[in-house]
Design a protein around this motif. Structure first.
Motif, PDB file in Angstrom:
ATOM      1  N   PHE A  80      38.436 -44.278   3.884  1.00  0.00           N
ATOM      2  CA  PHE A  80      39.633 -44.031   5.047  1.00  0.00           C
ATOM      3  C   PHE A  80      39.049 -45.228   5.983  1.00  0.00           C
ATOM      4  O   PHE A  80      38.050 -45.555   6.315  1.00  0.00           O
ATOM      5  CB  PHE A  80      39.360 -42.656   5.537  1.00  0.00           C
ATOM      6  CG  PHE A  80      39.886 -42.611   6.831  1.00  0.00           C
ATOM      7  CD1 PHE A  80      41.380 -42.563   6.853  1.00  0.00           C
ATOM      8  CD2 PHE A  80      39.400 -42.695   8.139  1.00  0.00           C
ATOM      9  CE1 PHE A  80      41.971 -42.344   8.152  1.00  0.00           C
ATOM     10  CE2 PHE A  80      39.841 -42.642   9.214  1.00  0.00           C
ATOM     11  CZ  PHE A  80      41.572 -42.491   9.517  1.00  0.00           C
ATOM     12  N   LYS A  81      40.220 -46.074   6.363  1.00  0.00           N
ATOM     13  CA  LYS A  81      40.023 -46.872   7.554  1.00  0.00           C
ATOM     14  C   LYS A  81      41.229 -46.832   8.470  1.00  0.00           C
ATOM     15  O   LYS A  81      42.331 -46.358   8.265  1.00  0.00           O
ATOM     16  CB  LYS A  81      40.116 -48.452   6.845  1.00  0.00           C
ATOM     17  CG  LYS A  81      39.104 -48.818   5.779  1.00  0.00           C
ATOM     18  CD  LYS A  81      37.921 -49.070   6.503  1.00  0.00           C
ATOM     19  CE  LYS A  81      36.681 -49.414   5.672  1.00  0.00           C
ATOM     20  NZ  LYS A  81      37.286 -50.706   4.796  1.00  0.00           N
ATOM     21  N   ARG A  82      40.909 -47.113   9.639  1.00  0.00           N
ATOM     22  CA  ARG A  82      41.738 -46.816  10.681  1.00  0.00           C
ATOM     23  C   ARG A  82      41.924 -48.219  11.579  1.00  0.00           C
ATOM     24  O   ARG A  82      40.943 -49.323  11.830  1.00  0.00           O
ATOM     25  CB  ARG A  82      41.229 -46.171  11.907  1.00  0.00           C
ATOM     26  CG  ARG A  82      41.931 -46.002  13.368  1.00  0.00           C
ATOM     27  CD  ARG A  82      41.350 -44.937  14.057  1.00  0.00           C
ATOM     28  NE  ARG A  82      42.026 -44.797  15.282  1.00  0.00           N
ATOM     29  CZ  ARG A  82      41.890 -43.842  16.433  1.00  0.00           C
ATOM     30  NH1 ARG A  82      41.005 -42.966  16.065  1.00  0.00           N
ATOM     31  NH2 ARG A  82      42.550 -44.220  17.561  1.00  0.00           N
ATOM     32  N   VAL A  83      43.343 -48.550  11.595  1.00  0.00           N
ATOM     33  CA  VAL A  83      43.710 -49.890  12.361  1.00  0.00           C
ATOM     34  C   VAL A  83      44.379 -49.567  13.711  1.00  0.00           C
ATOM     35  O   VAL A  83      45.239 -48.712  13.671  1.00  0.00           O
ATOM     36  CB  VAL A  83      44.586 -50.600  11.661  1.00  0.00           C
ATOM     37  CG1 VAL A  83      44.757 -51.903  12.367  1.00  0.00           C
ATOM     38  CG2 VAL A  83      44.147 -50.948  10.378  1.00  0.00           C
ATOM     39  N   GLN A  84      43.710 -49.655  14.804  1.00  0.00           N
ATOM     40  CA  GLN A  84      44.241 -49.681  16.264  1.00  0.00           C
ATOM     41  C   GLN A  84      45.316 -50.737  16.400  1.00  0.00           C
ATOM     42  O   GLN A  84      44.770 -52.019  16.927  1.00  0.00           O
ATOM     43  CB  GLN A  84      43.131 -49.586  17.162  1.00  0.00           C
ATOM     44  CG  GLN A  84      43.688 -49.200  18.678  1.00  0.00           C
ATOM     45  CD  GLN A  84      44.298 -47.708  18.501  1.00  0.00           C
ATOM     46  OE1 GLN A  84      43.682 -46.770  18.255  1.00  0.00           O
ATOM     47  NE2 GLN A  84      45.586 -47.683  19.020  1.00  0.00           N
ATOM     48  N   PHE A  85      46.487 -50.577  16.388  1.00  0.00           N
ATOM     49  CA  PHE A  85      47.335 -51.653  16.508  1.00  0.00           C
ATOM     50  C   PHE A  85      47.512 -52.040  17.937  1.00  0.00           C
ATOM     51  O   PHE A  85      47.764 -51.156  18.958  1.00  0.00           O
ATOM     52  CB  PHE A  85      48.941 -51.295  16.010  1.00  0.00           C
ATOM     53  CG  PHE A  85      49.047 -51.597  14.437  1.00  0.00           C
ATOM     54  CD1 PHE A  85      49.519 -52.654  13.932  1.00  0.00           C
ATOM     55  CD2 PHE A  85      48.290 -50.643  13.620  1.00  0.00           C
ATOM     56  CE1 PHE A  85      49.545 -52.816  12.442  1.00  0.00           C
ATOM     57  CE2 PHE A  85      48.147 -50.839  12.294  1.00  0.00           C
ATOM     58  CZ  PHE A  85      49.009 -52.011  11.694  1.00  0.00           C
ATOM     59  N   THR A  86      47.533 -53.390  18.337  1.00  0.00           N
ATOM     60  CA  THR A  86      47.629 -53.734  19.816  1.00  0.00           C
ATOM     61  C   THR A  86      48.646 -55.068  19.851  1.00  0.00           C
ATOM     62  O   THR A  86      48.669 -55.805  18.771  1.00  0.00           O
ATOM     63  CB  THR A  86      46.020 -54.372  20.302  1.00  0.00           C
ATOM     64  OG1 THR A  86      45.532 -55.061  19.555  1.00  0.00           O
ATOM     65  CG2 THR A  86      45.403 -52.923  20.298  1.00  0.00           C
ATOM     66  N   ASP A 122      47.169 -46.748  13.854  1.00  0.00           N
ATOM     67  CA  ASP A 122      47.648 -46.066  15.137  1.00  0.00           C
ATOM     68  C   ASP A 122      48.298 -46.731  15.764  1.00  0.00           C
ATOM     69  O   ASP A 122      47.807 -47.814  16.183  1.00  0.00           O
ATOM     70  CB  ASP A 122      46.145 -45.703  15.563  1.00  0.00           C
ATOM     71  CG  ASP A 122      46.067 -44.636  16.541  1.00  0.00           C
ATOM     72  OD1 ASP A 122      47.118 -43.663  16.465  1.00  0.00           O
ATOM     73  OD2 ASP A 122      45.121 -44.197  17.401  1.00  0.00           O
ATOM     74  N   GLU A 123      49.332 -46.042  16.387  1.00  0.00           N
ATOM     75  CA  GLU A 123      50.566 -46.821  17.352  1.00  0.00           C
ATOM     76  C   GLU A 123      50.825 -48.050  16.712  1.00  0.00           C
ATOM     77  O   GLU A 123      50.635 -49.192  17.587  1.00  0.00           O
ATOM     78  CB  GLU A 123      49.504 -46.981  18.955  1.00  0.00           C
ATOM     79  CG  GLU A 123      49.482 -45.630  19.444  1.00  0.00           C
ATOM     80  CD  GLU A 123      49.468 -45.796  20.998  1.00  0.00           C
ATOM     81  OE1 GLU A 123      48.765 -46.829  21.546  1.00  0.00           O
ATOM     82  OE2 GLU A 123      49.999 -44.778  21.517  1.00  0.00           O
ATOM     83  N   ILE A 124      51.400 -47.942  15.867  1.00  0.00           N
ATOM     84  CA  ILE A 124      51.802 -49.031  14.868  1.00  0.00           C
ATOM     85  C   ILE A 124      52.953 -49.942  15.593  1.00  0.00           C
ATOM     86  O   ILE A 124      52.695 -51.202  15.612  1.00  0.00           O
ATOM     87  CB  ILE A 124      52.405 -48.718  13.527  1.00  0.00           C
ATOM     88  CG1 ILE A 124      52.583 -49.926  12.555  1.00  0.00           C
ATOM     89  CG2 ILE A 124      53.646 -47.907  13.614  1.00  0.00           C
ATOM     90  CD1 ILE A 124      52.765 -49.632  11.349  1.00  0.00           C
ATOM     91  N   ASN A 125      53.497 -49.557  16.470  1.00  0.00           N
ATOM     92  CA  ASN A 125      54.735 -50.071  17.221  1.00  0.00           C
ATOM     93  C   ASN A 125      54.241 -51.008  18.370  1.00  0.00           C
ATOM     94  O   ASN A 125      55.082 -51.522  19.020  1.00  0.00           O
ATOM     95  CB  ASN A 125      55.896 -49.502  17.426  1.00  0.00           C
ATOM     96  CG  ASN A 125      55.416 -48.151  18.486  1.00  0.00           C
ATOM     97  OD1 ASN A 125      54.544 -47.737  18.277  1.00  0.00           O
ATOM     98  ND2 ASN A 125      56.289 -47.546  19.143  1.00  0.00           N
ATOM     99  N   ARG A 126      52.720 -51.042  18.543  1.00  0.00           N
ATOM    100  CA  ARG A 126      52.451 -51.858  19.572  1.00  0.00           C
ATOM    101  C   ARG A 126      51.871 -53.184  19.482  1.00  0.00           C
ATOM    102  O   ARG A 126      51.862 -54.282  20.010  1.00  0.00           O
ATOM    103  CB  ARG A 126      50.903 -51.186  20.258  1.00  0.00           C
ATOM    104  CG  ARG A 126      51.082 -49.739  21.179  1.00  0.00           C
ATOM    105  CD  ARG A 126      49.925 -49.600  22.023  1.00  0.00           C
ATOM    106  NE  ARG A 126      49.921 -48.728  22.603  1.00  0.00           N
ATOM    107  CZ  ARG A 126      50.608 -48.447  23.937  1.00  0.00           C
ATOM    108  NH1 ARG A 126      51.061 -49.584  24.503  1.00  0.00           N
ATOM    109  NH2 ARG A 126      50.522 -47.419  24.498  1.00  0.00           N
ATOM    110  N   ALA A 127      52.071 -53.428  18.013  1.00  0.00           N
ATOM    111  CA  ALA A 127      51.888 -54.766  17.490  1.00  0.00           C
ATOM    112  C   ALA A 127      53.143 -55.401  17.202  1.00  0.00           C
ATOM    113  O   ALA A 127      54.215 -54.732  16.931  1.00  0.00           O
ATOM    114  CB  ALA A 127      50.999 -54.642  16.283  1.00  0.00           C
ATOM    115  N   PRO A 128      53.348 -56.804  17.354  1.00  0.00           N
ATOM    116  CA  PRO A 128      54.559 -57.475  16.956  1.00  0.00           C
ATOM    117  C   PRO A 128      55.067 -57.520  15.417  1.00  0.00           C
ATOM    118  O   PRO A 128      54.099 -56.938  14.672  1.00  0.00           O
ATOM    119  CB  PRO A 128      54.401 -58.964  17.409  1.00  0.00           C
ATOM    120  CG  PRO A 128      52.774 -59.066  17.277  1.00  0.00           C
ATOM    121  CD  PRO A 128      52.308 -57.622  17.712  1.00  0.00           C
TER     122      PRO A 128
END
Length: 320
Positions: A80-86, A122-128
């Motif tokens: 399991f991996k988590r990507v915090q989108f910024t 996580d919060e995928i729509n924060r990244a372009p």
């Protein structure tokens, strides 16, 4: 001539449809120790995992989207991996990159967090969009291509992404090509007063997510996916799905794609397995259509949402 006893090379499947229900019940019970009051959402995510699909969770902050994703991933003994989108996240931060090794004087591939069985975006729509597009190839083809070289992601592979619906001025809309790759789009909503009170009791002291242990193995998930893929879909059910898709295309600016029809059938197979059957019935299709179809549709009319259009399709398209 000496006879040599041959050894089977294929691994025998250890599970059947009857076994899947017991595993699903164990996972649901495990997840409900963390997330209270969302049994339908838990079942929808499980059926997507069973049917080789990806899930998008969209809602306001703080309703448990990330905790739900983590709890389901933790219930299976898999990577399991988590990507915090910024906003400053780069595609290579997701996929990985070729890095020059001065010692060997060669480029070496260093994999990114997308190389896991379950990936939480996580919060995928924060990244372009450029960064979001790093997921497209992996979600559709199970691989990532970097500098002309293809790398396969682990199998099984699933993306569970969350999306913030409040701060529209600080987020990016997901392109349709990406939305269409998500099998389901779910909304959790606020808990009832009773569920919220139970949730508050559970989180006093240590958060229950820290105590979640796997109740199913990676091999179990592989077997469940194989069982799901073998679920029978008779011609009348396939025709019903086709008619639902065509209804949306005939009554909307942008209707459900052929990929949507495929994913709806797979989701219905997952629902059938969850209900202990090795064949799909129209009820499975109807249950899954409400979360598989709407996010792919643009109705073209402000007074009529995509969900309204799908409801019209389910009401007007006959089951024959």
């Amino acid at each position: 001539m000496t006879d040599i006893e041959s050894t089977p090379t294929e691994t025998q499947r250890d599970l059947d449809v009857d076994d899947v229900g017991g595993i699903a019940d164990d996972v649901i019970e495990n997840v409900e120790r963390v997330i209270v009051g969302h049994p339908d959402a838990i079942e929808h995510i499980l059926t997507a995992l069973f049917a080789r699909g990806h899930v998008l969770l969209e809602d306001v902050p703080g309703v448990g989207k990330t905790m739900l994703s983590r709890a389901i991933a933790a219930s299976f003994d898999c990577s399991f991996k988590r990507v915090q989108f910024t906003p400053d996240l780069l595609p290579s931060d997701v996929t990985g990159a070729n890095v020059y090794n001065q010692k060997t004087q060669t480029f070496e591939f260093r994999s990114g967090p997308i190389f896991a069985n379950v990936v939480l975006g996580d919060e995928i729509n924060r990244a372009p969009p450029k960064t979001q597009s790093a997921l497209l190839e992996a979600m559709e083809e199970g691989q990532v291509t970097i500098d002309g070289e293809t790398h396969s992601v682990p199998d099984p592979f699933a993306v569970i992404a969350t999306q913030n619906t409040v701060e529209r001025d600080r987020t990016y809309d997901l392109p349709m090509a990406e939305l269409d790759r998500f099998m389901k789009k779910l909304e959790l909503g606020y808990p009832t007063a009773g569920d919220e009170s139970e949730m508050l009791e559970n989180v006093v002291g240590t958060h229950p997510i820290e105590a979640v242990e796997p109740v199913a193995s990676l091999a179990d998930l592989e077997d469940i996916r194989a069982v799901t893929a073998d679920v029978t879909v008779e011609e009348p059910v396939r025709t019903y799905v086709t008619r639902l898709a065509r209804f949306t295309r005939n009554h909307a600016e942008l209707g459900a794609s052929p990929r949507a029809s495929v994913l709806l059938l797979r989701a219905a197979q997952g629902r059938a397995v969850l209900n202990g059957r090795d064949y799909v019935v129209p009820d499975d299709v109807q249950t899954e259509a409400t979360v598989v179809l709407p996010h792919r549709i643009r109705s073209g009319a402000a007074e009529r949402t995509a969900a309204d259009l799908v409801a019209d399709a389910l009401e007007n398209v006959p089951v024959e």
